[in-house]
Design a protein around this motif. Sequence first.
Motif, mmCIF file in Angstrom:
data_model
loop_
_atom_site.group_PDB
_atom_site.id
_atom_site.type_symbol
_atom_site.label_atom_id
_atom_site.label_comp_id
_atom_site.label_asym_id
_atom_site.label_seq_id
_atom_site.Cartn_x
_atom_site.Cartn_y
_atom_site.Cartn_z
ATOM 1 N N ALA A 152 0.807 -1.221 0.000
ATOM 2 C CA ALA A 152 0.000 0.000 0.000
ATOM 3 C C ALA A 152 0.844 1.276 0.000
ATOM 4 O O ALA A 152 0.378 2.324 -0.436
ATOM 5 N N ALA A 153 2.062 1.186 0.490
ATOM 6 C CA ALA A 153 2.894 2.390 0.672
ATOM 7 C C ALA A 153 3.375 2.967 -0.656
ATOM 8 O O ALA A 153 3.633 2.241 -1.618
ATOM 9 N N ASP A 154 3.525 4.262 -0.663
ATOM 10 C CA ASP A 154 4.139 4.968 -1.779
ATOM 11 C C ASP A 154 5.584 4.478 -1.885
ATOM 12 O O ASP A 154 6.318 4.492 -0.884
ATOM 13 N N PRO A 155 6.024 4.026 -3.064
ATOM 14 C CA PRO A 155 7.411 3.556 -3.209
ATOM 15 C C PRO A 155 8.447 4.593 -2.757
ATOM 16 O O PRO A 155 9.521 4.226 -2.285
ATOM 17 N N ALA A 156 8.113 5.876 -2.863
ATOM 18 C CA ALA A 156 9.037 6.925 -2.408
ATOM 19 C C ALA A 156 9.269 6.836 -0.901
ATOM 20 O O ALA A 156 10.367 7.154 -0.419
ATOM 21 N N LEU A 157 8.267 6.393 -0.161
ATOM 22 C CA LEU A 157 8.396 6.221 1.283
ATOM 23 C C LEU A 157 9.365 5.079 1.597
ATOM 24 O O LEU A 157 10.206 5.194 2.496
ATOM 25 N N VAL A 158 9.268 4.004 0.846
ATOM 26 C CA VAL A 158 10.191 2.875 1.025
ATOM 27 C C VAL A 158 11.598 3.299 0.637
ATOM 28 O O VAL A 158 12.567 2.956 1.316
ATOM 29 N N THR A 159 11.734 4.063 -0.426
ATOM 30 C CA THR A 159 13.038 4.587 -0.829
ATOM 31 C C THR A 159 13.631 5.441 0.276
ATOM 32 O O THR A 159 14.824 5.344 0.574
ATOM 33 N N ILE A 171 14.049 -5.029 -3.676
ATOM 34 C CA ILE A 171 13.763 -5.107 -2.243
ATOM 35 C C ILE A 171 12.273 -4.867 -2.002
ATOM 36 O O ILE A 171 11.623 -5.632 -1.279
ATOM 37 N N LEU A 172 11.722 -3.816 -2.606
ATOM 38 C CA LEU A 172 10.310 -3.513 -2.421
ATOM 39 C C LEU A 172 9.443 -4.661 -2.928
ATOM 40 O O LEU A 172 8.506 -5.088 -2.244
ATOM 41 N N LYS A 173 9.744 -5.168 -4.110
ATOM 42 C CA LYS A 173 8.976 -6.292 -4.656
ATOM 43 C C LYS A 173 9.017 -7.485 -3.698
ATOM 44 O O LYS A 173 7.998 -8.136 -3.449
ATOM 45 N N THR A 174 10.175 -7.750 -3.132
ATOM 46 C CA THR A 174 10.333 -8.888 -2.225
ATOM 47 C C THR A 174 9.606 -8.641 -0.912
ATOM 48 O O THR A 174 8.952 -9.550 -0.378
ATOM 49 N N LEU A 175 9.683 -7.435 -0.380
ATOM 50 C CA LEU A 175 8.992 -7.116 0.876
ATOM 51 C C LEU A 175 7.473 -7.139 0.730
ATOM 52 O O LEU A 175 6.760 -7.252 1.723
ATOM 53 N N ARG A 176 6.987 -7.058 -0.486
ATOM 54 C CA ARG A 176 5.549 -7.117 -0.727
ATOM 55 C C ARG A 176 4.995 -8.538 -0.662
ATOM 56 O O ARG A 176 3.787 -8.718 -0.711
ATOM 57 N N SER A 177 5.882 -9.523 -0.560
ATOM 58 C CA SER A 177 5.408 -10.905 -0.513
ATOM 59 C C SER A 177 5.158 -11.319 0.939
ATOM 60 O O SER A 177 5.878 -10.922 1.861
ATOM 61 N N LYS A 178 4.140 -12.128 1.119
ATOM 62 C CA LYS A 178 3.721 -12.551 2.456
ATOM 63 C C LYS A 178 4.835 -13.295 3.194
ATOM 64 O O LYS A 178 4.973 -13.168 4.413
ATOM 65 N N GLN A 179 5.651 -14.040 2.477
ATOM 66 C CA GLN A 179 6.711 -14.819 3.124
ATOM 67 C C GLN A 179 7.784 -13.937 3.761
ATOM 68 O O GLN A 179 8.564 -14.418 4.573
ATOM 69 N N CYS A 180 7.819 -12.664 3.419
ATOM 70 C CA CYS A 180 8.831 -11.754 3.968
ATOM 71 C C CYS A 180 8.253 -10.817 5.027
ATOM 72 O O CYS A 180 8.856 -9.790 5.354
ATOM 73 N N LEU A 199 16.762 -11.206 2.552
ATOM 74 C CA LEU A 199 15.771 -11.244 1.470
ATOM 75 C C LEU A 199 16.272 -12.090 0.308
ATOM 76 O O LEU A 199 15.510 -12.872 -0.273
ATOM 77 N N ALA A 200 17.546 -11.940 -0.025
ATOM 78 C CA ALA A 200 18.127 -12.742 -1.112
ATOM 79 C C ALA A 200 18.058 -14.224 -0.769
ATOM 80 O O ALA A 200 17.662 -15.054 -1.604
ATOM 81 N N GLN A 201 18.420 -14.553 0.450
ATOM 82 C CA GLN A 201 18.387 -15.943 0.894
ATOM 83 C C GLN A 201 16.963 -16.505 0.830
ATOM 84 O O GLN A 201 16.759 -17.650 0.436
ATOM 85 N N SER A 202 15.983 -15.677 1.195
ATOM 86 C CA SER A 202 14.588 -16.134 1.163
ATOM 87 C C SER A 202 14.124 -16.459 -0.253
ATOM 88 O O SER A 202 13.204 -17.245 -0.446
ATOM 89 N N LYS A 203 14.781 -15.846 -1.238
ATOM 90 C CA LYS A 203 14.450 -16.094 -2.647
ATOM 91 C C LYS A 203 15.463 -17.039 -3.310
ATOM 92 O O LYS A 203 15.480 -17.178 -4.520
ATOM 93 N N LYS A 204 16.330 -17.617 -2.467
ATOM 94 C CA LYS A 204 17.362 -18.550 -2.926
ATOM 95 C C LYS A 204 18.297 -17.918 -3.965
ATOM 96 O O LYS A 204 18.664 -18.532 -4.965
ATOM 97 N N LEU A 205 18.653 -16.667 -3.691
ATOM 98 C CA LEU A 205 19.591 -15.937 -4.535
ATOM 99 C C LEU A 205 20.860 -15.646 -3.753
ATOM 100 O O LEU A 205 20.832 -15.534 -2.529
ATOM 101 N N ARG A 206 21.939 -15.503 -4.454
ATOM 102 C CA ARG A 206 23.180 -15.095 -3.806
ATOM 103 C C ARG A 206 23.168 -13.587 -3.616
ATOM 104 O O ARG A 206 22.708 -12.841 -4.478
#
Length: 166
Positions: free
Chosen positions: A9-16, A60-69, A37-44
């Motif tokens: 819901a947040a304005d991306p500028a706020l997350v930035t 980061i924002l895309k990843t934080l928008r997922s329920k698992q994070c 966050l990288a580890q949660s997505k199995k990325l290095r």
Amino acid sequence: MKAHELFNAADPALVTQMLDWFRDNDRNVYKSAVATLAQSKKLRLVFIQKKPLGEQYAWILKTLRSKQCDTIGEHLLQAWFMAGNQEMLAKFCDAMGIEHDGKGSVTGDLPTEVDAAKLDGAVDTLVGAYDPKVVTLYLNVFNLQRPGGWDTLTAKLEGDSRLTLA
């Protein structure tokens, strides 16, 4: 709202703004969050670190928008408010009559009920002194500190037109 819902819901500028604060003031938290966050997505981690900053933030924002994070997102928000917005937190606690350490960290128990009149005054004070989007995000994060939140605060967040995230 859960943390992932707040990030949706947040304005991306706020997350930035939040991520910039961590990069400027607490790089260890930023690096740790990106690594988790990288580890949660199995990325290095290096895969994310090689991206330009704008792309890192978007990822980061895309990843934080997922329920698992949710847990990671909530911790990031709490850390940002506790370290980067202490004056606002202290003003809120003062207005609500909540015991705190002078920096907005609650020292006693959280209230079982939130007084509507005190909340109205606290919101008026905060919205008059700070970016309403930051105030809204903080009030939502504060409401996460108790299972189910406080009915009075939830109603205020839903009913006050000044309190929007986007």
